[in-house]
Scaffold this active site. Sequence first.
Site, short mmCIF file in Angstrom:
data_model
loop_
_atom_site.label_atom_id
_atom_site.label_comp_id
_atom_site.label_asym_id
_atom_site.label_seq_id
_atom_site.Cartn_x
_atom_site.Cartn_y
_atom_site.Cartn_z
N LYS B 76 0.85 -1.19 0.00
CA LYS B 76 0.00 0.00 0.00
C LYS B 76 0.88 1.24 0.00
O LYS B 76 1.94 1.25 0.64
CB LYS B 76 -0.88 -0.04 1.26
CG LYS B 76 -1.88 1.10 1.37
CD LYS B 76 -2.72 0.95 2.64
CE LYS B 76 -3.74 2.05 2.80
NZ LYS B 76 -4.56 1.87 4.03
N SER B 151 -9.59 1.73 3.44
CA SER B 151 -8.80 2.54 2.54
C SER B 151 -7.81 1.73 1.71
O SER B 151 -7.33 2.20 0.69
CB SER B 151 -8.03 3.59 3.34
OG SER B 151 -7.10 2.95 4.20
N SER B 175 -9.57 -0.61 7.60
CA SER B 175 -9.05 -0.40 6.25
C SER B 175 -8.41 -1.62 5.60
O SER B 175 -8.10 -1.60 4.42
CB SER B 175 -8.03 0.75 6.25
OG SER B 175 -8.70 1.97 6.29
#
Lengths: 103, 473
Positions: B76, B151, B175
């Site tokens: 990420k 997210s 997330s």
Amino acid sequence: MNPNSQPNVDRQTLHKIAQLARLDIAATEEEAVLSDLNQILDWVEKLKELDTEGVEPLRFMSGEMNNLREDIPNNALNKSAALKLAPKADQDHILVPKVLNND
Amino acid sequence: MKEYSSLKAIQQELQGGSLTCSQLVEHYLENIDKKVDLNAFLETYSNEARQQAQVVDQKIAENRAGKLAGMVIGIKDVLCYQNHPLQCSSKILDGFESQFTATAVQRLLNEDVIIIGRQNCDEFAMGSSNENSAFGVVRNATNPAHVPGGSSGGSAVAVQADMCLVSLGSDTGGSVRQPAAFCGVVGLKPSYGRISRYGLAAYASSFDCIGIFGKNIADVALVLEVMAGADEFDTTVSKKSVPEYSKALSFDRKAKVAYLKETLESEGLHPEVKQATQATLDFLKTEGHTVESVDFPLLDYILPTYYILTTAEASSNLSRYDGVRYGFRSTSAEDLQQMYTQTRTEGFGAEVKRRILLGTYVLSASYYDAYYTQAQKVRRLIKDATDKLFEQYDFIVLPTTPNTAFEIGAHNDNLVEMYLEDLFTVQANVVGVPAISIPNGRATNGLPIGLQVMAATYQEDDLLSFSQYLLES
């Protein structure tokens, strides 16, 4: 919900907190931002329903205190690496606009 | 090439000589290319991945390969990887490159993982749909008109669509688990402090955890055991020893399971999600496990607590982005104060600004006690009530999300509705316990349903073995 329907944040407060956060709210955005913030604040008001008299605030999530390492001097980031990412720099310094604009 | 669903299968073929890391990397790169419309990756490191594949293939030939040889991962865009760009999917970090590698990432590299690229996410990990990225929305591979969750949306989709075997994400309020549920993969958020956060861009420091996406429990367990444990660069990481999670995945006792009445009776819960959760609970009962309904009247207070505390912490953490030392700097300013303000105003997206403003408000002198201190007190009430449940029960089982993946744009008009998507996941972050989302079937619209299991702090071993048991059954 907010019982007296008085918005939590008014225009003046909005600009005050925006200034503290170093953000600028354009006149065209004012209304939308105010409405968003007040919608969220109305919703989180719910916490006031709970009686927390005598409850110690929970400030730290780690159960292990004073988790320290030995303090050994070490040049983790040398000057050229540190300056490399700066938007504006000379050989030795990061450059920024004038602090006081006294033209 | 076929899709590999576990590191074990890959390593067997690597050892047997019928597969090479180079072939694997080509396979994933092809998939990333083919599915570029899903927008899961911000950047691929194709040449480096190819080179690293050759290095690992050589090591395998010489019998000196690490534990994770053959594992291709994506990270990420909130994790530092030295000399590679890092932007937190934000314009404000334009041009930024990491000057060191996150401890968690380095430990994986030490075991011969191959990093194939960095993945799209909500800006600074703030969002539940991956619609807040400066680089565009990520799409769910099952149905591209739907969100992947957030997210860590790009990281979830990358595993879902076979663009890598494992992804690293971050989980501040769900997330990792929420997008894992929306994409039908496994997503683990470990206990607070289990994995070092050195090199993880901070959002809300008393909540943030690095998390793991995978296609099965064994891979997630192995990655956790490699990354977890003491690190002298992070004072919040636990010094507790790290069990060999991957070697203790059989669950052969009777569990005591609680489910929160308020979650299954929650108004917004989709009937099919409810049904799937109920079916799991019924199965556990049939198998002789103790399954009991418990009251958790504090449920409705968890999200407001979360939003007050995380926005407060975010407003403080994100004050470092001022255009001075790195990243984007506005060119329109004439003095220093203006430069800060213009840089931040032009550099941050709408959701990030909203949270900074909210956090600044709840921390301001006149409102500090009413909001921030009150939320810290309620946090203790929620933690005490949850800890008490874990004195009686091994696990809490609940849906990961109230709904399946919603359509892109569905919640644009209502922020609170969007925030409610995290209703079931935030508890684990508010109290610091580990939690996992595992696939639990599909709804009639074809979209995946997730099941969440929570365990007591540092009981990742039980959590993983129990999840393995649930997935096998």
